[in-house]
Write an enzyme that holds these catalytic residues in place. Sequence first.
Site, PDB file in Angstrom:
ATOM      1  N   CYS A 128       0.828  -1.195   0.000  1.00 33.14           N
ATOM      2  CA  CYS A 128       0.000   0.000   0.000  1.00 33.14           C
ATOM      3  C   CYS A 128       0.872   1.258   0.000  1.00 33.14           C
ATOM      4  O   CYS A 128       1.600   1.507  -0.944  1.00 33.14           O
ATOM      5  CB  CYS A 128      -0.979  -0.051   1.162  1.00 33.14           C
ATOM      6  SG  CYS A 128      -2.391   1.067   0.987  1.00 33.14           S
ATOM      7  N   HIS A 129       0.860   2.067   1.068  1.00 32.60           N
ATOM      8  CA  HIS A 129       1.738   3.230   1.144  1.00 32.60           C
ATOM      9  C   HIS A 129       3.112   2.883   1.718  1.00 32.60           C
ATOM     10  O   HIS A 129       3.999   3.742   1.733  1.00 32.60           O
ATOM     11  CB  HIS A 129       1.094   4.329   1.990  1.00 32.60           C
ATOM     12  CG  HIS A 129      -0.081   4.982   1.328  1.00 32.60           C
ATOM     13  ND1 HIS A 129      -1.366   4.526   1.498  1.00 32.60           N
ATOM     14  CD2 HIS A 129      -0.163   6.042   0.480  1.00 32.60           C
ATOM     15  CE1 HIS A 129      -2.197   5.284   0.799  1.00 32.60           C
ATOM     16  NE2 HIS A 129      -1.501   6.211   0.167  1.00 32.60           N
ATOM     17  N   GLU A 159      -5.522   6.848  -4.731  1.00 29.18           N
ATOM     18  CA  GLU A 159      -5.392   8.046  -3.894  1.00 29.18           C
ATOM     19  C   GLU A 159      -6.484   9.049  -4.237  1.00 29.18           C
ATOM     20  O   GLU A 159      -7.083   9.683  -3.346  1.00 29.18           O
ATOM     21  CB  GLU A 159      -4.005   8.666  -4.097  1.00 29.18           C
ATOM     22  CG  GLU A 159      -3.547   9.548  -2.944  1.00 29.18           C
ATOM     23  CD  GLU A 159      -3.195   8.728  -1.709  1.00 29.18           C
ATOM     24  OE1 GLU A 159      -4.058   8.653  -0.790  1.00 29.18           O
ATOM     25  OE2 GLU A 159      -2.085   8.184  -1.635  1.00 29.18           O
TER      26      GLU A 159
END
Length: 220
Positions: A128-129, A159
């Site tokens: 993910c991030h 996003e």
Amino acid sequence: MPKVLFALTSHGQLGDTGRNTGFYVPEVAHPAEVFRSHGWDIAFVSVTGGNSPRDGVKDGDTVTEAFLASHEQQLADTPTADTLDPADYDAIFYAGGHGTMWDFPDATALAQLAARIYEQGGVVAGVCHGPAGLVNVTLTDGTPLVEGKQVSAFTNEEEDAVGLTDVVPFALESALIAKGAKFTKSDNFQQFAVADNRLVTGQNPASAAKVAELVIAELA
């Protein structure tokens, strides 16, 4: 037994929104269960040490509830990367959560630790991030770790879908591409993970357990 080091953000504020963020707990809990079921040991590190801020805990997620119950003491007192020996770990797993977008890219000691784990034959992973931590990981020869490799992460489209394109400090997908990554992805919020020469990355929270499975396979 093999050992994986989960890297956690120490950043708890979602830009100027007034909302809290942190590491996305299910993106650690669900992979941790996969590692545990395969006999791996689990450890934690964070950017500034201590108790990392948390996000993503949802009622009814029994895996996450069990994880927090059994690892509360470790999570309350995480070490910093400069105190750890890379030889102690077979893999490092950059957990996601929006907080990572503010502190992972400039976490120099953490990036150096990841590079050394990789260069000793270990696996570097993120979901993910979490791959925000990979943007500035550079190998001994000066090459960005992600250069020329298939990489996934939370996409620019995702996003935008969660309404945070103008809140996060940069676009993660674009930053990885700028470092030479061959960015690869699926539809928004669908499970997707990829392994390329001991670099394993996943697109979003739904991909977290799959990343753990691929890490194990890379070292098999």
